[in-house]
Design an enzyme around this catalytic site. Structure first.
Site, mmCIF file in Angstrom:
data_model
loop_
_atom_site.group_PDB
_atom_site.id
_atom_site.type_symbol
_atom_site.label_atom_id
_atom_site.label_comp_id
_atom_site.label_asym_id
_atom_site.label_seq_id
_atom_site.Cartn_x
_atom_site.Cartn_y
_atom_site.Cartn_z
ATOM 1 N N ARG A 101 -5.743 9.859 -1.076
ATOM 2 C CA ARG A 101 -5.716 8.576 -0.799
ATOM 3 C C ARG A 101 -7.262 8.800 -0.222
ATOM 4 O O ARG A 101 -7.496 9.033 0.778
ATOM 5 C CB ARG A 101 -5.331 8.150 -0.544
ATOM 6 N N CYS A 263 1.069 -6.039 -5.755
ATOM 7 C CA CYS A 263 0.932 -3.986 -5.404
ATOM 8 C C CYS A 263 1.315 -3.513 -3.867
ATOM 9 O O CYS A 263 1.607 -2.897 -3.156
ATOM 10 C CB CYS A 263 -0.793 -3.208 -5.938
#
Ligand code: CP
Ligand code: NVA
Length: 306
Positions: A101, A263
């Site tokens: 990430r 999300c």
């Protein structure tokens, strides 16, 4: 399966649906797969905060009998100048998979170029493909399939929007997005989605009117207005996204059985009202759970174990 999972566009026709089928099987019969990745490990590298991505990969790998290894960018030598290329080469000697990430999308691409194990994109400033798999799995579960459905996204044309748009195009799901001027999806991803949609028959529509986007949709989706790394723009964004809150009125324009997706993490009172995200149409916690099932499927496929 592609060598790496950096974008939904890496998936050939049929591979996305096949991952979702495997994810549904993993959800239904987790015990049947508990030794599938015994002896395997995944390095989880984070430059940004995470709740879902970190824990769903860690728990998912453990459920498959493997070992997750959390790697904060703050603790690695990368923070002291070791190159991404050397980090990729070294980590590949220890682990069987890498997930990253990052801020820059190019960091994930560079890591994949130099890694000798599969690399998974766990969110960059541009894309969030793992999220899009969970999003489509949630729609699939709700409606018993994907074809003929339409997802409306209201808000920032960001990483989540890019990957969802590409996933819809890949899977033949119609996608409409309403963003304020200046916050549209990037042209290169719109073109990419358009190319995929030409092959699957998906309709991709962009505009500025949330009501037009939501009209008749099967799912209405919103994400934060200020993504990680954009905190200094927060005040401006709050003003610019005025009118883009998903509320009960907007949901009433969608189809009668429409669901609400996000999300997460969400900000109640900004991109969604509490009445919607905490209401009967919301599927956001199923969606969060589905991160784990879909990522287990991705790990198995990348390692050719299913
Ligand atoms: N949706 C998502 O990626 O959540 P986290 O930032 O908590 O990982
Ligand atoms: N667009 C958000 C998604 C977080 C999961 C961000 O990048 O911060």
């Amino acid at each position: 399966m592609p060598e790496h999972f950096i974008s939904i566009a890496d998936l050939e026709e049929g591979q996305l649906e096949s991952i979702l089928e495997l994810a549904l099987e993993l959800e239904a019969r987790p015990q049947a797969h508990r030794d599938a990745l015994r002896g395997q490990s995944i390095g989880l590298y984070f430059e940004k905060a995470s709740t879902r991505t970190r824990v769903s990969f860690e728990a998912g790998m453990a459920q498959l009998g493997g070992q997750p290894i959390f790697l904060s960018s703050r603790d690695l030598q990368i923070g002291r100048g070791e190159t991404i290329a050397d980090t990729a080469r070294v980590l590949s000697r220890y682990v069987n998979l890498l997930m990253l990430r990052t801020f820059e999308h190019s960091t994930v691409v560079e890591m994949a170029e130099h890694a000798t194990v599969p690399v998974i994109n766990g969110l960059t400033d541009e894309l969030h493909p793992c999220q899009a798999l969970a999003d489509l799995m949630t729609v699939h579960q709700e409606f018993g399939g994907l074809r003929g459905r339409r997802i409306a996204y209201v808000g920032d044309g960001n990483n989540v929007a890019h990957s969802l748009m590409i996933a819809c195009a890949r899977a033949g799901v119609d996608f409409s997005i309403a963003s304020p001027p200046g916050y549209e999806v990037a042209g290169k991803y719109l073109d990419l989605a358009g190319g995929l949609a030409a092959g699957t028959g998906a309709g991709i529509e962009t505009g500025t009117d949330p009501r037009a986007a939501a009209a008749g949709a099967d799912a209405v989706y919103s994400d934060v207005w200020t993504s990680m790394g954009q905190e200094q723009e927060q005040e401006q964004r709050l003003a610019d996204f005025d009118g883009y809150t998903v509320d009960d009125d907007l949901m009433s324009r969608a189809s009668d059985d429409a669901i609400y997706l996000h999300c997460l993490p969400c900000h109640r009172g900004e991109e969604v009202t509490a009445s919607v995200v905490d209401g009967p149409r919301s599927r956001v916690f199923d969606q969060a759970e589905n991160r784990m099932h879909t990522q287990k499927a991705v790990m198995l496929r990348l390692l050719d174990r299913a």
